[in-house]
Scaffold this motif. Structure first.
Motif, PDB file in Angstrom:
ATOM      1  N   ARG A  27      27.317  33.261  45.997  1.00  0.00           N
ATOM      2  CA  ARG A  27      26.530  33.033  44.773  1.00  0.00           C
ATOM      3  C   ARG A  27      25.369  34.013  44.690  1.00  0.00           C
ATOM      4  N   ARG A  28      24.725  34.281  45.824  1.00  0.00           N
ATOM      5  CA  ARG A  28      23.616  35.236  45.822  1.00  0.00           C
ATOM      6  C   ARG A  28      24.104  36.638  45.462  1.00  0.00           C
ATOM      7  N   ALA A  29      25.276  37.019  45.991  1.00  0.00           N
ATOM      8  CA  ALA A  29      25.811  38.347  45.703  1.00  0.00           C
ATOM      9  C   ALA A  29      26.227  38.476  44.239  1.00  0.00           C
ATOM     10  N   ALA A  30      26.730  37.359  43.658  1.00  0.00           N
ATOM     11  CA  ALA A  30      27.215  37.399  42.276  1.00  0.00           C
ATOM     12  C   ALA A  30      26.102  37.190  41.256  1.00  0.00           C
ATOM     13  N   ALA A  31      24.939  36.728  41.719  1.00  0.00           N
ATOM     14  CA  ALA A  31      23.855  36.412  40.786  1.00  0.00           C
ATOM     15  C   ALA A  31      23.463  37.592  39.902  1.00  0.00           C
ATOM     16  N   ALA A  62      24.114  41.254  34.168  1.00  0.00           N
ATOM     17  CA  ALA A  62      24.594  42.607  33.880  1.00  0.00           C
ATOM     18  C   ALA A  62      25.144  42.658  32.461  1.00  0.00           C
ATOM     19  N   PRO A  63      25.168  43.841  31.842  1.00  0.00           N
ATOM     20  CA  PRO A  63      25.769  43.978  30.508  1.00  0.00           C
ATOM     21  C   PRO A  63      27.227  43.520  30.511  1.00  0.00           C
ATOM     22  N   TRP A  64      27.687  43.057  29.356  1.00  0.00           N
ATOM     23  CA  TRP A  64      29.039  42.502  29.278  1.00  0.00           C
ATOM     24  C   TRP A  64      30.098  43.502  29.704  1.00  0.00           C
ATOM     25  N   THR A  72      34.374  45.300  33.226  1.00  0.00           N
ATOM     26  CA  THR A  72      34.909  46.402  34.036  1.00  0.00           C
ATOM     27  C   THR A  72      35.124  45.977  35.470  1.00  0.00           C
ATOM     28  N   LEU A  73      34.173  45.244  36.041  1.00  0.00           N
ATOM     29  CA  LEU A  73      34.309  44.794  37.423  1.00  0.00           C
ATOM     30  C   LEU A  73      35.474  43.811  37.575  1.00  0.00           C
ATOM     31  N   VAL A  74      35.622  42.937  36.599  1.00  0.00           N
ATOM     32  CA  VAL A  74      36.751  41.998  36.625  1.00  0.00           C
ATOM     33  C   VAL A  74      38.070  42.767  36.586  1.00  0.00           C
ATOM     34  N   TYR A  75      38.153  43.739  35.693  1.00  0.00           N
ATOM     35  CA  TYR A  75      39.384  44.523  35.556  1.00  0.00           C
ATOM     36  C   TYR A  75      39.672  45.309  36.830  1.00  0.00           C
ATOM     37  N   LEU A  76      38.653  45.977  37.380  1.00  0.00           N
ATOM     38  CA  LEU A  76      38.869  46.773  38.590  1.00  0.00           C
ATOM     39  C   LEU A  76      39.280  45.904  39.769  1.00  0.00           C
TER      40      LEU A  76
END
Length: 409
Positions: free
Chosen positions: A18-22, A27-29, A34-38
């Protein structure tokens, strides 16, 4: 008083996650998408690479294959032929005059785009084509998020984009096929139609219809959109300029639905060049709707077989009228309905049918909007990822059938 429960290793891991994803939440949409896709493409890469390592004797080689060689198969080989030598000047036929499989079944935008980039970069097909497909898949996912965000909050739109990026046949987004490029163009065309930017939609639709056969159902969506705007014109103005633009878009969409058939006719001198080529894979002539009834008979026999397509159509109608699907808007629902009808009319059902379902990506939004439960949404992502393994191992990997050949992906 009972002592407080001690944190477990699992609790510590979740806290760190959770801390890493916070920071990503703020972040901008486009960064989030992009991160989800990659991340999805890295998982698909691992699945493809692991499967390639167990490759045996195939029409493309013998023994374990490298990643780039492994993904450059099936229809990718046809696109490479078009990239290298274009289209034949006549339809190859056997001694009885029956058309043989040839490149006219495949649309030109993707291989010609790669050819143009090759001229600019000197990179070969085996590297450039997967790169173009992967980047087009990213563009498609970003465009799909923008489209979804018109109907639901950003978090739900992001989950919808994640469902698309992890869909069981989503490895095709990084394979040298036209699917990723055509999906981007389709999402853009639907967005421009819904936002009444008809002039901008015209060139997008032209490119869409040169990438994959989507013109017939899209023209139908445009027609329904125009009728709805005309019906609601007293509540929501439909200025003459917009009305004229929408009619031009309808005419262009209808013309482009037939364009590739006329191009094949003009290039080969044979009026039925395209349809003969398409039906050469099924070994017969094109009779609308018939292949689905034939497939039903083959599966369950002559008594109940003809009812299978009817049952599928009824189930599709129920799904498209469900509460979750109604959330995606009229145009997206109409697109899904007309595209399914188009597949029922012209497609010969086979294992490639799974791949043909990718243009139904608006249903990913319905799936995401159906529940706010994180457990449900993560379960869908995990299930889709597991089914990617099934799709790649079952269909992408060559497994000879007793009668020869293999099921195409």
């Amino acid at each position: 008083m009972a002592p407080a429960a001690r944190p477990t290793l699992n609790d510590d891991f979740l806290w760190l996650l959770r801390r890493a994803a916070a920071p990503l939440k703020s972040a901008p949409w486009w960064v989030q998408v992009t991160l989800v896709y990659l991340a999805a493409r890295v998982v698909s890469y691992a699945i493809l690479l692991a499967t390639a390592g167990h490759d045996g004797v195939t029409p493309w080689g013998s023994g374990p294959a490298g990643y780039l060689d492994f993904i450059n198969r099936w229809d990718g080989e046809w696109y490479q032929r078009i990239y290298s030598g274009g289209y034949p000047h006549s339809i190859p036929r056997d001694g009885n005059g029956n058309a043989q499989t040839n490149a006219w079944a495949f649309y030109p935008l993707f291989p010609f785009l790669v050819r143009g980039l090759h001229a600019a970069t000197t990179l070969d097909w085996v590297v450039l084509a997967p790169a173009v497909a992967t980047l087009a898949g990213l563009a498609a996912t970003l465009m799909i998020y923008v489209l979804f965000a018109r109907f639901v909050p950003g978090a739900t739109a992001l989950w919808g984009a994640a469902f698309f990026a992890t869909f069981p046949i989503s490895p095709v987004l990084q394979i040298p096929y036209a699917e990723s490029l055509s999906t981007f163009l389709l999402a853009a065309a639907l967005y421009l139609l819904i936002t009444s930017r008809y002039g901008w939609a015209i060139p997008v639709v032209i490119l869409l219809c040169l990438s994959r056969p989507a013109g017939v159902p899209f023209a139908g969506v445009v027609a329904v959109h125009i009728l709805l705007r005309w019906r609601r014109r007293r509540r929501t103005p439909f200025p003459p300029r917009e009305a004229a633009g929408s009619l031009v878009l309808l005419l262009v969409s209808g013309a482009m639905a037939l364009a590739w058939m006329f191009i094949a006719w003009a290039a080969t001198g044979e009026r039925s060049a395209y349809t003969d080529t398409e039906t050469s894979w099924r070994g017969g002539t094109l009779v609308l709707f018939k292949p689905w009834f034939d497939a039903g008979v083959q599966l369950v026999g002559p008594l109940w077989g003809p009812l299978l397509p009817v049952l599928l159509a009824a189930l599709a109608a129920l799904a498209l009228n469900s509460h979750a699907v109604r959330l995606i808007g009229t145009e997206l629902r109409v697109w899904c309905a007309l595209y399914l009808l188009y597949l029922l009319a012209v497609l010969d059902p086979q294992t490639s049918t799974f791949r043909m379902l990718l243009p139904l990506f608006p249903l990913a939004l319905a799936a995401a909007a159906g529940s706010n439960s994180r457990a449900y949404r993560w379960t869908v992502v995990v299930m889709f990822t597991a089914l990617q393994i099934v799709w790649v191992v079952w269909l992408w990997r060559w497994t000879p059938l007793p009668g020869g050949g293999d099921y195409p992906p």
